[in-house]
Design a protein around this motif. Structure first.
Motif, PDB file in Angstrom:
ATOM      1  N   ILE A 119       0.840  -1.208   0.000  1.00 19.04           N
ATOM      2  CA  ILE A 119       0.000   0.000   0.000  1.00 19.04           C
ATOM      3  C   ILE A 119       0.871   1.253   0.000  1.00 19.04           C
ATOM      4  CG2 ILE A 119      -1.609   1.359   1.378  1.00 19.04           C
ATOM      5  CD1 ILE A 119      -3.059  -0.865   0.042  1.00 19.04           C
ATOM      6  N   GLU A 120       1.958   1.222   0.797  1.00 13.56           N
ATOM      7  CA  GLU A 120       2.838   2.387   0.898  1.00 13.56           C
ATOM      8  C   GLU A 120       3.468   2.723  -0.459  1.00 13.56           C
ATOM      9  OE1 GLU A 120       1.904   0.728   4.629  1.00 13.56           O
ATOM     10  OE2 GLU A 120       2.945  -0.289   2.979  1.00 13.56           O
ATOM     11  N   GLN A 121       3.962   1.693  -1.139  1.00  9.94           N
ATOM     12  CA  GLN A 121       4.548   1.900  -2.473  1.00  9.94           C
ATOM     13  C   GLN A 121       3.499   2.446  -3.445  1.00  9.94           C
ATOM     14  OE1 GLN A 121       5.991  -2.150  -3.174  1.00  9.94           O
ATOM     15  NE2 GLN A 121       8.055  -1.338  -3.444  1.00  9.94           N
ATOM     16  N   MET A 122       2.331   1.838  -3.420  1.00 10.16           N
ATOM     17  CA  MET A 122       1.264   2.258  -4.334  1.00 10.16           C
ATOM     18  C   MET A 122       0.922   3.726  -4.140  1.00 10.16           C
ATOM     19  SD  MET A 122      -1.295  -1.049  -4.140  1.00 10.16           S
ATOM     20  CE  MET A 122      -0.724  -2.696  -4.577  1.00 10.16           C
ATOM     21  N   LYS A 123       0.796   4.136  -2.885  1.00 11.05           N
ATOM     22  CA  LYS A 123       0.447   5.534  -2.594  1.00 11.05           C
ATOM     23  C   LYS A 123       1.550   6.485  -3.051  1.00 11.05           C
ATOM     24  CE  LYS A 123      -2.739   4.850   1.282  1.00 11.05           C
ATOM     25  NZ  LYS A 123      -2.939   4.984   2.757  1.00 11.05           N
ATOM     26  N   SER A 124       2.804   6.092  -2.844  1.00 10.33           N
ATOM     27  CA  SER A 124       3.912   6.984  -3.210  1.00 10.33           C
ATOM     28  C   SER A 124       3.974   7.191  -4.718  1.00 10.33           C
ATOM     29  CB  SER A 124       5.241   6.437  -2.688  1.00 10.33           C
ATOM     30  OG  SER A 124       5.611   5.251  -3.342  1.00 10.33           O
ATOM     31  N   LYS A 160       1.403   6.707  -6.853  1.00 10.16           N
ATOM     32  CA  LYS A 160       0.170   7.316  -7.357  1.00 10.16           C
ATOM     33  C   LYS A 160       0.183   8.836  -7.184  1.00 10.16           C
ATOM     34  CE  LYS A 160      -3.848   5.166  -7.423  1.00 10.16           C
ATOM     35  NZ  LYS A 160      -3.866   4.755  -8.848  1.00 10.16           N
ATOM     36  N   ALA A 161       1.146   9.349  -6.433  1.00  8.90           N
ATOM     37  CA  ALA A 161       1.322  10.799  -6.333  1.00  8.90           C
ATOM     38  C   ALA A 161       1.791  11.387  -7.663  1.00  8.90           C
ATOM     39  CB  ALA A 161       2.323  11.125  -5.231  1.00  8.90           C
ATOM     40  N   ARG A 172      -5.921  -5.309  -4.213  1.00 10.91           N
ATOM     41  CA  ARG A 172      -5.410  -4.284  -3.295  1.00 10.91           C
ATOM     42  C   ARG A 172      -5.238  -2.963  -4.041  1.00 10.91           C
ATOM     43  NH1 ARG A 172       0.014  -5.903  -0.329  1.00 10.91           N
ATOM     44  NH2 ARG A 172      -1.443  -7.258   0.759  1.00 10.91           N
ATOM     45  N   TYR A 173      -4.662  -3.039  -5.240  1.00 11.44           N
ATOM     46  CA  TYR A 173      -4.432  -1.840  -6.037  1.00 11.44           C
ATOM     47  C   TYR A 173      -5.767  -1.239  -6.507  1.00 11.44           C
ATOM     48  CZ  TYR A 173      -2.548   1.134  -9.757  1.00 11.44           C
ATOM     49  OH  TYR A 173      -2.244   2.188 -10.558  1.00 11.44           O
ATOM     50  N   LEU A 222      -7.440   0.665  -3.716  1.00 13.77           N
ATOM     51  CA  LEU A 222      -6.790   1.960  -3.493  1.00 13.77           C
ATOM     52  C   LEU A 222      -7.164   2.944  -4.603  1.00 13.77           C
ATOM     53  CD1 LEU A 222      -4.683   3.486  -1.712  1.00 13.77           C
ATOM     54  CD2 LEU A 222      -2.966   2.727  -3.351  1.00 13.77           C
ATOM     55  N   SER A 223      -7.237   2.459  -5.828  1.00 15.52           N
ATOM     56  CA  SER A 223      -7.554   3.328  -6.975  1.00 15.52           C
ATOM     57  C   SER A 223      -8.979   3.843  -6.904  1.00 15.52           C
ATOM     58  CB  SER A 223      -7.342   2.556  -8.282  1.00 15.52           C
ATOM     59  OG  SER A 223      -5.998   2.176  -8.441  1.00 15.52           O
TER      60      SER A 223
END
Length: 232
Positions: free
Chosen positions: A204-209, A211-212, A225-226, A229-230
């Protein structure tokens, strides 16, 4: 709704990687892209598997290039699935999802570049498929075969020479290990009009970073999971 992201080898968390069921799951989940890996059988048929041997995924042993397609189809993956051909995968993907083909160990398979291109052209999917590889000479061979085929160098670390290579081969994509990405690389790709692809992003942390940076195309094994988050 389409989820902008790359399903890595289909949906390997819930299905055997690089199988028709895995790719179908990615399509059903609404992903915009999926990634697969290609080798070639003894009789010159491009087949989809990550490793150049069948040991890890099937009930057989040996190198893919030691077997004809008919022989490869005798082996099973998780007792019920078969090794798919590239044609079988493109048949279910056509008009439904963009396909990233990773050309694996092309030095083992003389002429594989032409075979890959011929299949893409047969399905009229030049606009729906792009080819990536760590073997940049192989990508240059593909560029010599076709001006239209979409290409992308695959790298573990980013060097200035890679951007010169991108221009040389007129690449539309640049696929980079997520651990090697810096903001300057993101900006450079944006300024060049090149689609930056990062792999493989599973937390989740990688995905959020990542997606910035909306310009980045994220590759993941963790499709649901992705997606959550999307859509969150």
């Amino acid at each position: 709704m389409t989820i902008r992201g790359i399903a890595h080898r289909g949906y390997p968390v819930n299905y055997p990687e690089n199988t028709l069921s895995s790719f179908q799951a990615a399509i059903d989940l609404g992903f915009s892209h999926m990634e697969l890996d290609v080798h070639m059988s003894k009789d010159g048929i491009p087949v989809v598997m990550h490793d150049h041997t069948i040991d890890r995924m099937t009930n057989g042993t040996g190198e893919i290039r030691q077997y004809t397609l008919e022989e490869l189809k005798q082996f099973t993956i998780h007792s019920e699935e078969k090794i798919p051909t590239l044609e079988e995968v493109l048949a279910i993907a056509k008009d439904r999802i963009i396909v990233s083909i990773e050309l694996k160990k092309p030095k083992l398979y003389p002429g594989i570049e032409q075979k890959i291109y011929d299949i893409i052209r047969k399905f009229e999917m030049e606009d729906q498929v792009y080819v990536i590889s760590f073997n940049h000479d192989s990508l240059l061979k593909l560029r010599a075969i076709s001006d239209e085929i979409q290409l992308g160098p695959l790298v573990n670390k980013v060097r200035p020479s890679h951007f010169r290579l991108i221009k040389k081969m007129n690449a539309r994509y640049f696929a980079v290990n997520c651990k090697a990405i810096k903001e300057k690389h993101i900006k450079k790709c944006e300024s060049m009009g090149v689609q930056l692809v990062v792999w493989t992003v599973n937390t989740i942390e990688q995905m959020k970073s990542f997606k910035a940076y909306p310009s980045i195309l994220i590759t993941t094994d963790e499709l649901e999971r992705y997606k959550a988050l999307s859509l969150g």
